[in-house]
Design an enzyme around this catalytic site. Structure first.
Site, mmCIF file in Angstrom:
data_model
loop_
_atom_site.group_PDB
_atom_site.id
_atom_site.type_symbol
_atom_site.label_atom_id
_atom_site.label_comp_id
_atom_site.label_asym_id
_atom_site.label_seq_id
_atom_site.Cartn_x
_atom_site.Cartn_y
_atom_site.Cartn_z
ATOM 1 N N LEU A 1 -9.614 0.434 -2.330
ATOM 2 C CA LEU A 1 -10.414 1.577 -2.799
ATOM 3 C C LEU A 1 -9.587 2.548 -3.656
ATOM 4 O O LEU A 1 -8.532 3.022 -3.238
ATOM 5 C CB LEU A 1 -10.990 2.324 -1.586
ATOM 6 C CG LEU A 1 -11.986 3.451 -1.916
ATOM 7 C CD1 LEU A 1 -13.262 2.890 -2.516
ATOM 8 C CD2 LEU A 1 -12.277 4.274 -0.672
ATOM 9 N N ASP A 2 -10.076 2.829 -4.850
ATOM 10 C CA ASP A 2 -9.480 3.835 -5.743
ATOM 11 C C ASP A 2 -8.032 3.524 -6.111
ATOM 12 O O ASP A 2 -7.247 4.435 -6.429
ATOM 13 C CB ASP A 2 -9.541 5.237 -5.119
ATOM 14 C CG ASP A 2 -10.969 5.685 -4.865
ATOM 15 O OD1 ASP A 2 -11.858 5.222 -5.595
ATOM 16 O OD2 ASP A 2 -11.192 6.480 -3.947
#
Lengths: 284, 284, 284, 284
Positions: D227-228
């Site tokens: 994530l990210d």
């Protein structure tokens, strides 16, 4: 111009601005600046007021007690009264990197920084000659892991002798002990060479390079016991590209660091910074 | 939240803040924002205060007369009282370029712009369908050099019918007549596609290209009779390079234009802009 | 690392990149940087190539003639060959303001500016001590309207004696004569304290204050006979607000000036600037 | 203008630029843009070349094999050949927030984004009407934790049917499964509403508010399983102050988000982005 500066915090309620400004008016205060801020979550009120002292009808040393009696107690205010004279006394701690130091000395030399600088402290000798050319005393205090405690005692003594008000870490590569920090709560300004909270700790430009960010930054903050986690005073950034090496990031970043640090010092000296828990209200 | 907003200007003297805040306090006003500014050269004082109306003990329509009587006359104040309801009524004038218009409509649709938009006026039909999809009436008023006077009369009638408070020129490529401007003094906001005072007039991106500047910009300002010379509300810039064609300057610049214009609209709607001669005080 | 840098301009046509890179490859050149630009309007091609000299199989002083013979003549190239050694020799002209000077000296001291600085020239004595602490010779050449011609002759002689390659005007408050400028075509870098073409000439911060702009800036450009109209090398801006006095604009602007000037110097030293008519191609 | 774009990566060695440009020249290629980059640490060479196709003497479908034979194999190149026609087909995924979507649609409507947009997918119906006014098909695919797998299958089918080249998440509040991501390696662009790596994950504006940062930002990146954490394409920031509420941070940030996302899309569409491990080379 001789100024008084009043910094207030208290639980928010109606009538505070009215009462503070009435107080100043009743003693013929010519208000120069007034700023206020309400933190809705905390239910707290913050205010900064500056006024001319020459035309004020209270004596300098009466003001605090009168204000407390007439206004402060009623609103349960936590307040501080400052004057812009004598100038605050600032110590600068540096290691080998000169960009922040020279930037500060340049501004001071140009008369743009209302502080006295009785001492520059360094764990290296390399910047001594130029510091002294600016007319500032330079103290060489070497530090090794063995001598760290003694060196800090030495530094603290130097701060005391020179009645230092606040300390600026201009890329000082040593970590101050909790004990040292306790002597200067919210009065040690550090420049961290990243856009906090990104890249806490050592070698942030290397970390920025590894992550491939397109923007780097610098953060001036008050030093607390937790590393790089104190209240942020000022931040700024610069764009970088894929072809910039770590060395180039360092150079690009240094231009940001010195501007950010000098702004933070200026806000601090002008009593425009109010640290609130781990944040700052800045009345610029 | 229902708010009252008081905008004041008067000759500078002691006690203004005290009296204004006393007035608000005496009627139980809960102050939300207070900002003031002294122009030393002009010897003028400027102030903006916003407070909650619900808990205020004066009726909405009593406030102005009471304030005038109790405070305003004594300090020779020129003041205006605004409320954040009903919402200001804004007209948008456009030609063919859509970037500013769509940006405004998008913010309005997202509930981030506290205005009503009863009318979009254009001398072209091309944007009609999308404007109407946003639920905004679209008026096509073609303009030629022959029909200009009639078209303006038509526009003015439309402004009147819709009780328009202020007009936004979102890259409207026509120059408004002095007569039109007189109906909306400091209430027509234009976006000029250069960093004023550089590149006044037509084709500023071409002029920027010719001059070889490294930064281009945009300026939102109130429209006065003199072209591109009215009080500046907001400006912003973007970097360009030697390889950017005029077409690219236009695209880069449009991103700046739309942000600058929307900020200016927001300041205007929040009554944060005070035009003073040919400048603005902006209490943001 | 020893580098050769080739700067080329010629009428645009196919095959230029192929031929230049073939030439470098044929003598075992390890290309470090290649950039090119086509100006469509002018039909001109511009290129910059840098390569390692140590592994190159041509002698330093053979390169230009071989390149001309093998590539340059065929494409009607106007080219220049540079080396990054010996370092370019830069003179700095200043008056009383120190911010640009100290910024340059600081970078040079930190080893970040690949130039020799044989001389700082000033029409005031105030900065002498600090310049000398940096190990740089300081020449005081006072100027009055009567002595201007003699002073310039003196300066030119100093440039000659010190075999100066280019001159930096670090807020030098005197206007150089056309004759002086002719000695250093596109080799005098000035920092102008506005965002050109806005606010040409004297007192741009005052003019910016009067106009009420929301952003101020600085511009580094090559000096030509027409005041503040030479090719722009670099520009940058900073935000200001209605409450900033002219004095504050000056201080805010100085931070921009010094960064812009130092960037321009760096581009110039790295041979990344190609002045083309009244614009610049900058291969950064 | 019909263009071919060649993207190359290979171990660094001498002669690559010479051979690639010789190849293009030998078939009468008129080079429009050439950029290269050497990653010294990895010892890798990266290049992007764009040329006019109309005057090129190879057929469109011969180019790749000829290039491989004449140049690619010798240098062990990993290369891709693109054309700017037909236009890339882009899907946009959104939830309720409209600012990024409207910004993209506005640019597309103005002819500034060289893509086809066969489908907007949303888990809410609220933006349907305006999307359709722009002439773009809108697909409502609701998602609950129970229906997520089925919804993704539905989405993937839609991507397939519409022969989607890449996906833009314009503040799509759902996390895509690893399986979905595998279908579009480095072809899903997300906008994260913080300056990564600061404030990864949910509610970054709240986190920024809590930390008291003075600057907020946005990051466009390719989506990877973590994530990210995917390769960053573009970032930008905006200044905030102590008085800005989280709601205001959101609004200020949205202006940054939409500009950053649109830039990233443009770089991607122009084939200017080369993802290398977890970073990007961007040839703009």
């Amino acid at each position: 111009m001789k100024k008084a500066i009043l910094i207030i915090q208290c639980p928010d309620q109606k009538g505070i601005v009215a009462e503070v400004s009435r107080f100043l008016y009743s003693y013929e205060g010519n208000i120069l600046e007034v700023d206020q801020h309400v933190d809705e979550e905390m239910g707290m009120f913050f205010m900064r007021a500056a006024w001319e002292l020459d035309s004020f009808s209270l004596q300098k040393d009466e003001i605090a007690s009168r204000f407390k009696e007439e206004v402060g107690e009623r609103f349960k205010m936590d307040f501080k009264l400052h004057f812009n004279f004598p100038k605050p006394r600032m110590a600068i701690f540096v290691s080998k990197l000169s960009h922040c130091l020279f930037d500060i000395l340049g501004r001071h030399h140009a008369g743009q920084l209302e502080v006295d600088i009785p001492v520059v402290v360094s764990n290296h000798q390399s910047l001594k000659e130029i510091v002294e050319a600016f007319g500032i005393p330079f103290h060489y205090i070497p530090i090794t892991s063995e001598t760290k405690a003694a060196a800090e005692a030495n530094q603290l003594e130097l701060m005391k002798t020179n009645t230092i008000d606040f300390v600026v870490l201009g890329r000082y590569m040593q970590i101050l002990s909790a004990d040292f920090i306790k002597h200067f709560p919210n009065r040690i300004i550090n420049i961290h060479h990243s856009f906090l909270p990104a890249f806490v700790g050592a070698r942030p430009y290397h970390a920025a390079y590894e992550r491939g960010v397109k923007i780097i930054g610098a953060t001036a903050h008050y030093v607390t016991e937790e590393l790089d986690a104190g209240p942020i005073i000022e931040q700024e950034v610069a764009r970088v590209r894929h072809h910039n090496s770590v060395t180039e990031l360092v150079q690009i970043g240094q231009d940001v660091e010195k501007v950010v640090l000098s702004k933070a010092i200026k806000y601090h000296v002008d009593r425009k910074v109010m640290p609130i828990k781990n944040k700052t209200v800045i009345f610029y």
